[in-house]
Design a protein around this motif. Sequence first.
Motif, mmCIF file in Angstrom:
data_model
loop_
_atom_site.group_PDB
_atom_site.id
_atom_site.type_symbol
_atom_site.label_atom_id
_atom_site.label_comp_id
_atom_site.label_asym_id
_atom_site.label_seq_id
_atom_site.Cartn_x
_atom_site.Cartn_y
_atom_site.Cartn_z
ATOM 1 N N LYS A 1 0.815 -1.228 0.000
ATOM 2 C CA LYS A 1 0.000 0.000 0.000
ATOM 3 C C LYS A 1 0.845 1.273 0.000
ATOM 4 O O LYS A 1 0.291 2.371 -0.044
ATOM 5 N N GLU A 2 2.168 1.097 0.051
ATOM 6 C CA GLU A 2 3.098 2.229 0.059
ATOM 7 C C GLU A 2 2.769 3.213 1.183
ATOM 8 O O GLU A 2 2.589 4.406 0.968
ATOM 9 N N LYS A 3 2.711 2.665 2.392
ATOM 10 C CA LYS A 3 2.405 3.472 3.577
ATOM 11 C C LYS A 3 3.614 3.535 4.504
ATOM 12 O O LYS A 3 4.358 2.568 4.653
ATOM 13 N N GLN A 4 3.768 4.676 5.141
ATOM 14 C CA GLN A 4 4.735 4.819 6.212
ATOM 15 C C GLN A 4 4.149 4.174 7.470
ATOM 16 O O GLN A 4 2.948 4.284 7.724
ATOM 17 N N VAL A 5 4.979 3.485 8.246
ATOM 18 C CA VAL A 5 4.508 2.842 9.471
ATOM 19 C C VAL A 5 5.206 3.469 10.671
ATOM 20 O O VAL A 5 6.443 3.492 10.747
ATOM 21 N N PHE A 6 4.408 3.984 11.606
ATOM 22 C CA PHE A 6 4.929 4.501 12.862
ATOM 23 C C PHE A 6 4.532 3.528 13.967
ATOM 24 O O PHE A 6 3.363 3.164 14.083
ATOM 25 N N VAL A 7 5.496 3.112 14.769
ATOM 26 C CA VAL A 7 5.205 2.276 15.933
ATOM 27 C C VAL A 7 5.401 3.111 17.183
ATOM 28 O O VAL A 7 6.444 3.757 17.356
ATOM 29 N N PHE A 8 4.386 3.090 18.053
ATOM 30 C CA PHE A 8 4.436 3.831 19.309
ATOM 31 C C PHE A 8 4.393 2.821 20.454
ATOM 32 O O PHE A 8 3.429 2.073 20.590
ATOM 33 N N VAL A 9 5.443 2.796 21.244
ATOM 34 C CA VAL A 9 5.548 1.858 22.357
ATOM 35 C C VAL A 9 4.949 2.489 23.606
ATOM 36 O O VAL A 9 5.286 3.629 23.954
ATOM 37 N N GLU A 10 4.080 1.735 24.271
ATOM 38 C CA GLU A 10 3.535 2.222 25.540
ATOM 39 C C GLU A 10 4.402 1.709 26.692
ATOM 40 O O GLU A 10 5.545 2.099 26.797
ATOM 41 N N ASP A 11 3.890 0.823 27.539
ATOM 42 C CA ASP A 11 4.679 0.359 28.679
ATOM 43 C C ASP A 11 5.864 -0.509 28.261
ATOM 44 O O ASP A 11 6.979 -0.323 28.744
ATOM 45 N N VAL A 12 5.597 -1.473 27.379
ATOM 46 C CA VAL A 12 6.620 -2.470 27.059
ATOM 47 C C VAL A 12 6.581 -2.852 25.582
ATOM 48 O O VAL A 12 5.505 -3.049 25.006
ATOM 49 N N ALA A 13 7.756 -2.962 24.983
ATOM 50 C CA ALA A 13 7.916 -3.676 23.710
ATOM 51 C C ALA A 13 9.166 -4.518 23.902
ATOM 52 O O ALA A 13 10.279 -4.103 23.582
ATOM 53 N N ALA A 14 8.978 -5.693 24.501
ATOM 54 C CA ALA A 14 10.105 -6.539 24.867
ATOM 55 C C ALA A 14 9.978 -7.889 24.189
ATOM 56 O O ALA A 14 8.872 -8.368 23.941
ATOM 57 N N SER A 15 11.117 -8.496 23.893
ATOM 58 C CA SER A 15 11.155 -9.815 23.268
ATOM 59 C C SER A 15 10.296 -9.787 21.999
ATOM 60 O O SER A 15 10.546 -8.985 21.105
ATOM 61 N N GLY A 16 9.259 -10.631 21.914
ATOM 62 C CA GLY A 16 8.412 -10.628 20.726
ATOM 63 C C GLY A 16 7.711 -9.302 20.495
ATOM 64 O O GLY A 16 7.398 -8.947 19.353
ATOM 65 N N GLY A 17 7.460 -8.546 21.570
ATOM 66 C CA GLY A 17 6.869 -7.226 21.420
ATOM 67 C C GLY A 17 7.802 -6.287 20.677
ATOM 68 O O GLY A 17 7.368 -5.481 19.844
ATOM 69 N N TYR A 18 9.105 -6.386 20.964
ATOM 70 C CA TYR A 18 10.063 -5.556 20.238
ATOM 71 C C TYR A 18 10.207 -6.048 18.797
ATOM 72 O O TYR A 18 10.391 -5.238 17.880
#
Length: 291
Positions: A88-105
Amino acid sequence: MFDWIRTRLPERWQKDHPFVPVVRLSGAIGMVTPLRPGLSLASCAPALAKAFSYKHAPAVAIIVNSPGGSPVQSRLIYQRIRALAEEKEKQVFVFVEDVAASGGYLIALAGDEIVVDPSSIVGSIGVVAATFGFTEAMKKLGVERRVYTSGEHKVMLDPFQPVDEEDVAHLKALQAEIHETFIDLVKERRGDILQDDVDLFNGRYWTGQQAQGFGLVDKIGDLRGVLRERYGPDVKFKLISSDRSFLMRRGGARGATIAAGPDGVRLEASGLADDLVSTLEERALWARYGL
């Protein structure tokens, strides 16, 4: 009120009013039970597809809040996000709240930009397996374990049997391979800005502020502030959720049934034991990061 209505108008009426679809990916990954659907490709695919379908949206925002879980489901979600972004030719922004660890990262790596709070927990790039040993307890109770298999390693790492070092070595070899796949993905996505003088792949985790210095994330901020800075103060946000009914969310497909009786509709979940175990496992994952 008018902003709420605007984001629900047909897309052809919205193109002069910038908005960014938002998808929230929250919870432990892959822990699917009748009452706790868990975070998996199946659970989030409809929302992701819908978010990327808006032709005039300049980007898609992904909110990640996960302590990790299944490496397979983590990678599948990552791959789906990247495939949709390229298609779709979209920019992706990821916003981390409390945790982005292991598989979350690992999921967060799908972002073209990763934005965190200074106190977010980020990292834990590693692989873990945990179990218990009940052999001595069984001896004290006078309980004998009887298992019959057609393969000598079919019950490897069984908590009711003594530790077999050959089985442990096999498990560690599998973990090393999965870990290496994780490391390769981090280097592929972030290699040009990763700090070289810090071991980022030993399973440790850091605050968002530290992670930015190491190159694991891009900036400190929040969804509203970052996207308004990028697309202007009039940008609007539309939270996209999977199209599932209340009963489907609460029932699932693994042993839970909906029944009508004299007291009304009730949920009969034959998988309540599974749900309890999954809840305890998820609680332990969050507790690892002090949450």
